[in-house]
Structures are given as structure tokens and as C-alpha cells.
Write an enzyme that holds these catalytic residues in place. Structure first.
Site, PDB file in Angstrom:
ATOM      1  N   TYR A  31     -53.951 -21.341  -2.834  1.00  0.00           N
ATOM      2  CA  TYR A  31     -52.635 -20.832  -2.465  1.00  0.00           C
ATOM      3  C   TYR A  31     -51.736 -20.816  -3.702  1.00  0.00           C
ATOM      4  O   TYR A  31     -52.200 -20.576  -4.809  1.00  0.00           O
ATOM      5  CB  TYR A  31     -52.042 -21.646  -1.304  1.00  0.00           C
ATOM      6  CG  TYR A  31     -50.894 -20.910  -0.663  1.00  0.00           C
ATOM      7  CD1 TYR A  31     -51.110 -19.633  -0.128  1.00  0.00           C
ATOM      8  CD2 TYR A  31     -49.602 -21.425  -0.634  1.00  0.00           C
ATOM      9  CE1 TYR A  31     -50.065 -18.905   0.416  1.00  0.00           C
ATOM     10  CE2 TYR A  31     -48.567 -20.702  -0.090  1.00  0.00           C
ATOM     11  CZ  TYR A  31     -48.799 -19.442   0.437  1.00  0.00           C
ATOM     12  OH  TYR A  31     -47.775 -18.720   0.954  1.00  0.00           O
TER      13      TYR A  31
ATOM     14  N   ARG B 156     -43.759  -7.925   0.165  1.00  0.00           N
ATOM     15  CA  ARG B 156     -43.009  -8.838  -0.710  1.00  0.00           C
ATOM     16  C   ARG B 156     -43.850 -10.090  -0.912  1.00  0.00           C
ATOM     17  O   ARG B 156     -43.573 -11.134  -0.349  1.00  0.00           O
ATOM     18  CB  ARG B 156     -41.660  -9.196  -0.086  1.00  0.00           C
ATOM     19  CG  ARG B 156     -40.715  -9.920  -1.050  1.00  0.00           C
ATOM     20  CD  ARG B 156     -39.598 -10.628  -0.306  1.00  0.00           C
ATOM     21  NE  ARG B 156     -40.085 -11.671   0.581  1.00  0.00           N
ATOM     22  CZ  ARG B 156     -40.433 -12.900   0.185  1.00  0.00           C
ATOM     23  NH1 ARG B 156     -40.379 -13.237  -1.074  1.00  0.00           N
ATOM     24  NH2 ARG B 156     -40.856 -13.793   1.076  1.00  0.00           N
TER      25      ARG B 156
ATOM     26  N   LYS C  19     -53.171 -18.881   3.284  1.00  0.00           N
ATOM     27  CA  LYS C  19     -52.417 -19.657   4.276  1.00  0.00           C
ATOM     28  C   LYS C  19     -53.353 -20.256   5.326  1.00  0.00           C
ATOM     29  O   LYS C  19     -53.210 -21.425   5.721  1.00  0.00           O
ATOM     30  CB  LYS C  19     -51.392 -18.762   4.977  1.00  0.00           C
ATOM     31  CG  LYS C  19     -50.141 -18.489   4.175  1.00  0.00           C
ATOM     32  CD  LYS C  19     -49.152 -19.640   4.268  1.00  0.00           C
ATOM     33  CE  LYS C  19     -47.857 -19.268   3.570  1.00  0.00           C
ATOM     34  NZ  LYS C  19     -46.857 -20.330   3.576  1.00  0.00           N
TER      35      LYS C  19
ATOM     36  N   ASP D 234     -41.632 -17.452   5.788  1.00  0.00           N
ATOM     37  CA  ASP D 234     -40.685 -17.276   4.685  1.00  0.00           C
ATOM     38  C   ASP D 234     -39.265 -17.615   5.126  1.00  0.00           C
ATOM     39  O   ASP D 234     -38.479 -18.169   4.358  1.00  0.00           O
ATOM     40  CB  ASP D 234     -40.724 -15.841   4.169  1.00  0.00           C
ATOM     41  CG  ASP D 234     -42.114 -15.442   3.729  1.00  0.00           C
ATOM     42  OD1 ASP D 234     -42.638 -16.081   2.813  1.00  0.00           O
ATOM     43  OD2 ASP D 234     -42.681 -14.514   4.331  1.00  0.00           O
TER      44      ASP D 234
ATOM     45  N   ASN E 250     -41.061 -18.942  -5.910  1.00  0.00           N
ATOM     46  CA  ASN E 250     -42.462 -18.836  -6.323  1.00  0.00           C
ATOM     47  C   ASN E 250     -42.751 -17.431  -6.824  1.00  0.00           C
ATOM     48  O   ASN E 250     -42.052 -16.494  -6.465  1.00  0.00           O
ATOM     49  CB  ASN E 250     -43.385 -19.134  -5.127  1.00  0.00           C
ATOM     50  CG  ASN E 250     -43.449 -20.603  -4.797  1.00  0.00           C
ATOM     51  OD1 ASN E 250     -43.572 -21.431  -5.673  1.00  0.00           O
ATOM     52  ND2 ASN E 250     -43.357 -20.930  -3.523  1.00  0.00           N
TER      53      ASN E 250
END
Length: 628
Positions: free
Chosen positions: A148, A201, A219, A314, A469
Site C-alpha cells: 500500500y 484521484r 486496500k 478518503d 500522500n
């Protein structure tokens, strides 16, 4: 036979027996096979394939660990080297290969080394899932950044070139009208968890189109490793509605639709069809939305959250981790968590992540003060929000409705010497905040000028959160923060940074506010509760559980997030908190044989044990062939 039946679940045993014309008493099971069952901690699994088909299936393949009795009944004798190895021996051999890789590329670029590790892990994932997850769980601190953040960003950028075999499902704009039938192409009859993205995104890297599937795969690897979700019941999904990345559109190797992104009702209709299809086949599935562009993240969350078991990591996961960090920062000042309602917070970034954190923090402040309407209204005055155009006030033209509740009133700004559009350094200098929170995806936004301004904070221990990130998008590094502001700060980031040597034996702690602290527990707790939706209360309970996980001594030393090495313990506690909140809100409907009434009767300790009992563990299960 009674012992064997105790090992095999009634459903599997019944299914197996129905395929045989003989009676129970006439079933001939040899002694060696019985011994194999009795020695295994896991129940036998019925499979419908044999020979090379079983070796090529990563869900069931054990490689050299197939026992001799399995090799005989699955037609594998002669297809594998004769020495039967244990899972531990297999892992030892794999880790030796990984060590050789490290020695080979240790002096090479960091990105090259990370990608090389990802390739080796990915190949293991493709051939043996049980072994892959055992390696990942046992080395989670080292390999989480590979599967990840931050390496997954690099993987997504190069995914068309790295692609070797499909993983997950791809729904696209060209599949409109076909999705209801497409979901039945997936081989698993039960799916508990879906992570879906449209690739618009990806982290802070922008529109990566169909290549964003890597984010969903990563994930779900963490859902399995951290939450013990069964890997045969998770599904990564890409919804390809095109891309506005011109470089990808011109790339002849690009694997997605070579069209510009759909928008408006045309885009929504694709997502609507997908949601209806997956919840029709799997009514109890949980869908996690991941890395949708800001303009759609909130709209889709509001569109579906009261009708389906879904959440947006998010918006809500990042918010929960940030709120846990804010609560930890208050604890690090030697104050109770309820004092979060007194914190002055400057927020850089008003995208989906920024607004999500603002809403969650505001609700947490109100919750600490009795959850009244007046408490919620008063909490808005603790925030100063700065975006690319500067401080957001009510004078802002075309003010984003989602940001409007946090726009400062003009009459408040006069005494502070601020105005609409004041830059970040000005705002920090005038407000003297307790917390500087970065969710901007703009690397190095916390310049020396901004950090110097924070030195004037009235807080005895100001906190700096550089949460964007991947690493290159972090608002500042830990080294920059400690060097400029001082060794008394609390520092957290979204990507990993090493601790800082402050001299004289002092260490500046770098806390990684990683979403993996929360989203696995949110998913697992929701799954086990059978909650109809994922409520704000369940999300807040998760954040508060994480904030309270650290011991007081650790928090006072600037450690506000626990070690990733404890992730399964953290996740079990977060899941128990989510489950308990679902029960208290009367949302829980139960899971399998545990109904809502049984959940209500559980003590805190029993709830935690119930969660742990339902976490999948990567052990080889004996395989029994049954022809369909």
C-alpha cells in the site's frame, strides 16, 4: 467419524454427502486421511477441481505443502517435488529469496527497490494466497508500505506495464445495461467486502484511469491482513468511466477505455447501475469507495450512505485517523480528550479529505460537549480553513457548499488582521494555532516561513500534521518540522518518515497517521454487526477507540499512533467499538448464527472475543474433492 464430523461444518459435510450415493455408514475414509483432519486446526474445505487446476488456483494451492494423502485424492502425485514441506519451511525459502533481492538492489534507487519487492510479493499472491497473507501478516510493518502507501502509488502509475494477470473486476462505461449479469461472472458466491475506485484521484497523483485498480487491490490486502477478512470473500473493483489524463490516452499500452471521463448524470448512472448490481447479488456486502475525485466523493457518499452499507475512506477514514491524532495531540499536552473542543486548528486543504476531517472533528467536539445543536455550531469557530486561494471566508465567490460551514465571518477577522484570501503563513502567524493540519496534497506547503510562524503558537506543545500522500506530497518532513519549530512539537504524517535524532539522547517521534488503523476495523465491525448502514456514531467510536489505544506514558513522549506491528490487535478493538456502537444505535441485525439479541447481551470482553473469533487466519486447510 464423530470426530471428523466435528471438524467439518454441517453445511460442508451435508454438501459433500449429497454428492455421494453411499450412506454415511458405508463411507470409507482411510486412517491416514482421518489423522490429517484431526491434526489440522482448520476445517476441511470442499473443492471442485483437481490436478494442475488446483495448483494453478491461488485460493487453494499449497505448492510443496500438499500432504501425501491430499496428493493422492487430488491427483497431484508426481506433479510436485516429493518432499512435503511445512508452511514455515516454504516461508523460510521465500524470505531467503527476498533477502537476496535486498542484497542485490540495496544500493539502487528507493523506488526501484520498492517496485522489485512488490513484484516478488505480487508473484507470490498470484500463486498462493494463504502463504502470501501469512508473510504479509508476520512482516506487516515492513511490507504494508510495499503493498500500500507509498509504493502502491508507483505501482498505479506503471500498472499497464506491470499487468500480468487480472485481479478483481472491471466495470466500464461500455458495460452499461450489462452489470447485473456481469456480477455473476465472479466465482465467489459470497463477497463480504468490495473496494471500488474510478481512478480519478489516486492518492496525490491525480487521474490514473484504469490503472487505479492497484489501490483497491492494496486496500483489500490490508483488510485481509489487518482485519482477518477471508481473502476468498473480498473483491477489488475498477469502474472505468474514461480518463482525462492525456498522457494515458495517447499511450498505446494503456489498458483502459481511451475516452475522456464521463461526467454529470451520465457518470452517476454508471455508478448507480454498479451499486444496484453488487447489492442484488450480495445483499450484505460492504462497499468502500476509494480515490474518487473530490467533486464526486461527497456527492456519491451522500447519495448512497443511507441506503447501502458503504463508506468513503478518503472522506471518512482519513477523517477518523486525523481526529484520533487530534485527540492524541490533546492527550500529549497532558489534557483530557474532551479539551479538543478548545483547540485552535488551522487546516490547509479543502478537498474531500480536508472537508471530511473538518466535519468529523466538529462532530467529535460536539460529542465531547453533549452532542447538542449549540455545541455543533460553536465547534465551527475552532477552525481556520485555507485552500489554494487562501483563507476561506463568507466573502469567497462561488463558495463550495461543503466548505461553507467553516467559512470565517468577516467581522471576526478584523481584530486578527486577517481577510479573505490571507495566505497560510499569515493565518498561522495571527491565529497562533494549537494544530497545523495539512490535507492539501501539495508537497512542501509547510514552508520554513509557515513553520517559523508556528513558533509563536500559544500552545505548550503544538501539533503538525502533514497528512498528504504519497511521500513527495507531504506538506513537510519530520526533520523540517523538528528543526524549525523545536523538539517540543507533536508530529504526524500520512506517509512514513523516520524518527528524528534531536541530540542529547532525545528522539523526535514521527507518527504515521495511516488509514489502515481504522478502515479494516470499520469494515470488520460493520460486517459482524450486520448494521444496515455505517453511521457517524460508528465512525466516531472507531476514532475514539484508536485515540485511547496508546498508554499515557507513550502519549506524553509524543507517540500518538501505535506501531503497525500491532495492527491485528488494534483492528480487533476498533471493530469491537464499531460493533458496540451499532448495537447501541439499534442498527445491528447480526451476522450468521449471532443475531442482534445475542450481540446486545455480550459484555465488552465477550464482544472483543467474538470479533477475534471471526478473524480469518492464514493456515492451510485440508482439501476434499467433490465433483459438481
Amino acid at each position: 467419524m464423530a470426530q471428523l464430523r466435528a471438524q467439518i461444518s454441517p453445511v460442508r459435510l451435508r454438501s459433500w454427502l449429497l454428492g455421494h450415493s453411499c450412506s454415511l455408514l458405508s463411507i470409507n475414509i482411510n486412517t491416514a486421511m482421518q489423522r490429517e483432519y484431526m491434526s489440522e486446526a482448520t476445517r476441511p474445505t470442499i473443492v471442485h477441481k483437481r490436478s494442475v487446476d488446483i495448483i494453478h488456483d491461488p485460493w487453494f494451492n499449497k505448492g510443496t505443502a500438499f500432504s501425501m494423502t491430499e496428493r493422492d485424492r487430488l491427483d497431484l502425485r508426481g506433479l510436485l517435488p516429493p518432499n512435503v514441506m511445512s508452511l514455515k519451511q516454504q516461508i523460510d525459502r521465500f524470505m531467503l529469496d527476498m533477502k537476496r533481492l535486498k542484497d542485490t538492489v540495496k544500493d539502487g534507487p528507493a523506488d526501484t527497490t520498492a517496485l522489485a519487492k512488490w513484484r516478488i510479493l505480487n508473484r507470490l499472491h498470484d500463486r498462493n494466497e494463504t502463504m502470501y497473507y501469512k508473510v504479509l501478516i508476520d512482516n506487516i510493518e515492513e511490507y504494508a508500505p510495499i503493498v500500500y502507501t507509498p509504493t502502491v502509488g508507483l505501482v498505479c502509475q506503471n500498472y499497464s506495464g506491470l499487468f500480468r494477470r487480472p485481479r478483481g473486476m472491471y466495470f466500464s462505461a461500455s458495460d452499461r445495461g450489462e452489470m447485473m449479469s456481469m456480477v455473476y461472472n465472479w466465482p465467489a458466491d459470497q463477497v463480504d467486502m468490495i473496494v471500488v475506485t474510478d481512478g480519478s484521484r489516486i492518492l496525490g497523483l491525480g487521474d490514473l484511469g484504469v490503472q487505479g485498480i492497484g489501490i483497491a487491490i492494496g486496500k483489500l490486502d490490508l483488510y485481509v491482513a489487518a482485519a482477518g477478512m477471508n481473502p476468498q470473500r473480498v473483491l477489488p473493483v475498477m469502474i472505468d468511466c474514461g480518463t482525462n489524463n492525456e498522457q494515458l490516452l495517447k499511450d498505446p499500452l494503456y489498458l483502459g477505455l481511451p475516452i475522456h471521463r464521463l461526467d454529470g448524470e451520465e457518470f452517476v448512472s454508471v455508478i448507480d447501475e454498479f451499486m444496484e448490481a453488487v447489492f442484488t447479488r450480495w445483499p450484505h456486502v460492504i462497499v468502500q469507495f476509494e480515490d474518487f475525485q473530490s467533486k464526486w466523493a461527497f456527492k456519491l457518499l451522500q447519495r448512497y450512505r443511507n441506503h447501502y452499507r458503504m463508506f468513503n475512506d478518503d472522506v471518512q477514514g482519513t477523517a477518523g485517523v486525523a481526529v484520533a491524532g487530534l485527540l492524541g495531540a490533546v492527550r500529549a499536552q497532558g489534557r483530557p480528550m474532551s479539551d479538543i473542543a478548545k483547540q485552535k486548528i488551522v487546516v490547509a486543504g479543502a478537498g474531500s479529505a480536508g472537508i471530511g476531517v473538518l466535519n468529523a472533528a466538529r462532530k467529535t467536539m460536539a460529542r465531547m460537549l453533549g452532542n447538542t445543536a449549540s455545541a455543533l455550531e460553536n465547534a465551527r469557530y475552532q477552525f481556520w480553513v485555507v485552500d489554494a486561494m487562501g483563507l476561506i471566508t463568507e466573502e469567497r465567490r462561488n463558495l463550495d457548499p461543503d466548505a461553507a460551514p467553516f467559512a470565517r465571518k468577516v467581522e471576526e477577522l478584523g481584530p486578527q488582521g486577517l481577510r479573505e484570501g490571507s495566505n497560510l503563513a499569515e493565518v498561522v502567524k495571527k491565529v497562533k494555532p494549537d494544530v497545523l493540519l495539512g490535507l492539501s496534497a501539495v508537497g512542501s506547503l509547510f514552508s520554513k516561513e509557515v513553520l517559523e510562524a508556528l513558533k509563536e503558537s500559544t500552545c505548550t506543545r503544538p501539533a503538525i500534521f502533514a497528512m498528504s500522500n504519497p511521500t513527495k506530497n507531504a506538506e513537510c518532513t519530520a526533520q523540517q518540522a523538528f528543526d524549525t519549530v523545536g523538539d517540543h512539537i507533536v508530529f504526524a504524517s500520512g506517509s512514513p518518515f523516520p524518527d528524528v535524532d534531536l541530540g542529547n539522547g532525545k528522539i523526535g517521534r514521527c507518527n504515521q497517521g495511516n488509514n489502515m488503523y481504522l478502515f479494516p476495523g470499520i469494515g470488520l465491525g460493520t460486517h459482524l454487526s450486520g448494521s444496515r448502514i455505517i453511521s457517524d456514531g460508528m465512525l466516531q467510536a472507531a476514532a475514539e477507540c484508536l485515540a485511547g489505544y496508546m498508554e499515557e506514558k507513550e502519549v506524553l513522549n509524543g507517540i500518538i499512533y501505535p506501531s503497525i506491528s500491532s495492527i491485528r490487535d488494534i483492528t480487533s478493538k476498533v471493530a469491537a467499538a464499531v460493533l458496540t456502537e451499532a448495537v447501541s444505535e439499534d442498527l445491528a441485525e447480526g451476522y450468521r448464527d449471532t443475531d442482534a439479541k445475542a450481540l446486545c447481551r455480550m459484555s465488552k470482553e465477550e464482544t472483543l472475543q467474538h470479533v477475534k473469533n471471526n478473524m480469518w487466519v492464514p493456515n492451510y486447510s485440508p482439501l476434499v474433492y467433490h465433483k459438481q
